[in-house]
Design an enzyme around this catalytic site. Sequence first.
Site, PDB file in Angstrom:
ATOM      1  N   GLU A   1      15.009 -15.340   0.699  1.00 35.35           N
ATOM      2  CA  GLU A   1      15.029 -16.555   1.668  1.00 35.35           C
ATOM      3  C   GLU A   1      14.302 -17.698   1.577  1.00 35.35           C
ATOM      4  O   GLU A   1      14.673 -18.597   2.289  1.00 35.35           O
ATOM      5  CB  GLU A   1      15.235 -15.733   3.053  1.00 35.35           C
ATOM      6  CG  GLU A   1      16.035 -14.717   3.216  1.00 35.35           C
ATOM      7  CD  GLU A   1      15.734 -14.018   4.638  1.00 35.35           C
ATOM      8  OE1 GLU A   1      14.910 -14.488   5.343  1.00 35.35           O
ATOM      9  OE2 GLU A   1      16.100 -12.993   4.919  1.00 35.35           O
TER      10      GLU A   1
ATOM     11  N   ASP B   1       0.995  -1.339   0.086  1.00 28.69           N
ATOM     12  CA  ASP B   1       0.047   0.041   0.063  1.00 28.69           C
ATOM     13  C   ASP B   1       0.821   1.401  -0.148  1.00 28.69           C
ATOM     14  O   ASP B   1       1.856   1.203   0.731  1.00 28.69           O
ATOM     15  CB  ASP B   1      -1.011  -0.036   1.369  1.00 28.69           C
ATOM     16  CG  ASP B   1      -1.816   1.046   1.198  1.00 28.69           C
ATOM     17  OD1 ASP B   1      -2.620   1.086   0.294  1.00 28.69           O
ATOM     18  OD2 ASP B   1      -1.767   1.769   2.270  1.00 28.69           O
TER      19      ASP B   1
END
Length: 597
Positions: free
Chosen positions: A281, A186
């Site tokens: 990751e 956002d």
Amino acid sequence: MGDLAGITAKLPYLQELGVDAVWLSPFYKSPQADAGYDVADYRAVDPLFGTLADFDAMLDKAHGLGIKVIVDLVPNHTSDEHAWFREALAAAPGSPERERYMFHPGRDSKPGSGDGALAPNNWRSIFGGPAWTRLTNDDGTPGQWYLHLFDTKQPDLNWENPEVHEEMRSVLRFWLDRGVDGFRVDVAHGLVKEAGLPDWDGAAAMVEGGLSAPGAHSEALEPHTAHPHAVDGKATAGNIAGTVATAVEHKVKPPLDPPSPFFDQDGVHDIYREWHEVLSEYDGDRMLVAEAWVEPAERLARYIRKDEMQQAFNFDFLLAGWDAERMAEAIESSLDAAGSVEAPSTWVLSNHDTVRHPSRFGLADPTTFPKGIAAEDEQPDATLGLARARAASMVSLALPGSAYLYQGEELGLPEHTSLPAEARQDPTFFRTKGVERGRDGCRVPLPWRSAEPGFGFSEAASADAPTDGDMPAGIAGKAPAASTSKAPATWLPQPESFGELAADLQAGVDGSTLELYRSILSFRKAHRLGSGTFRWAEEHDPANGVLAFHNRDVLVVVNMGTTALAAPAGFQVGLSSDGGSGGTSILPNSGAYLLAQ
């Protein structure tokens, strides 16, 4: 209100529709001052919507159906009820607790007076009104000011503080560990503010274009004054059901505002490089998509470089409106800009911040961009608007890249243009005293079953009774007040017209908008258009209202002109926005056609 269990119940509907992923607007713990975009706890589900266990069950079912899940991340600001902000209010100026937010002393009303009575600068809130609020100290004396680019209940975080960086990386890992596939970010362009917080005389809005943007209205009215009405100035946020008065003048939007000191600062890109490393990751195809109202397209492309985000919403295309030349320019510039950084473009026509495109396209000028529509404003031509919307949606789904559909778009839902003032909940409506109608009209719950109360959205007899959970994916808001009535209540009232567009009346019906979307999405997958190649077709003639392009072996033609066209030799209509197939005629005014060899 609906809930996460309701989304879980509707996942088979989304699978049958043919989508690949669902993006959920915020379901975090929140006081709901801005439909969940005021987050009080990034790691908790608001009890309105269920529990973390409900989220996990929804995620598992979605993955089992082959649907990925993208959650909304709100990193620019928190709720004023977030633990951090409460700690900041209890702490002294200059404390580590206050350094998490944008607290500043005010400017003196008279030089040297030391009263700090004026805001630190002249910035205005995107929702209307000042962007600064002053605190009152425990002893009753005036205190520091804090920045809120949106509502007063949404204080901006201080992204110069390493603790903020670490906290948001931790939030990313919390949801990635649960198995989410990505994040919609956002206000992705708003996290970093220019050093020194200089005054700015420009005008910022959630949705706007400048002279250089294909969606620009260089000589148009400001979007929020395009329909010149204002709620009587005596109305307040607590009682705004007052009269509607006509504004005395229109404002003309300047061709280009000076660069904003709080949007699209270069420092945001360091943040997204950090986040890119976090996503790396994890196994699987994790992604970030930016909500960034940035122009021109070349600057937006910086958000989707190889070491930053994977996608960014293409608002130039949304802003182009129903106009062949503007749409063609938006397509070309968007593809060129995304291609320059080897990223996919995206296509979107409606979302939770904009008037639904069937209603925008039904206005006398189908390129205008009103900030909501009220009963006193021009009312769209529903039939014409829907025909144009179906055609434009066919274009967006035939282009290479990713297409985002707003919930209910597949039903052809229009904007609710007659919401009474007392039913509205958008803070923009209150902070502008109704000058901006707000976003409530596009957030009305979906109609699932035409013959049932609330069109099947909820079977609750009152706000505190159990619900059947039929909340459409992607919507959150304030709970309706408890009622003794046995009639179910949705959090925003639905227009009667929704009954004719309910999903149960459209499913399996040839020519319905729902079946059209299902057919287009099936066609898109069969021809691998999302990963296809684009080139303008020989028939492309935007000056005369004809938009035509090739994607792989498919020819797409949109006839916005007034003359019928014949399909080129060797092609016949595979699918048209009026629901037909076969044949070789390309009708004028509002038709889009997918032609196959």
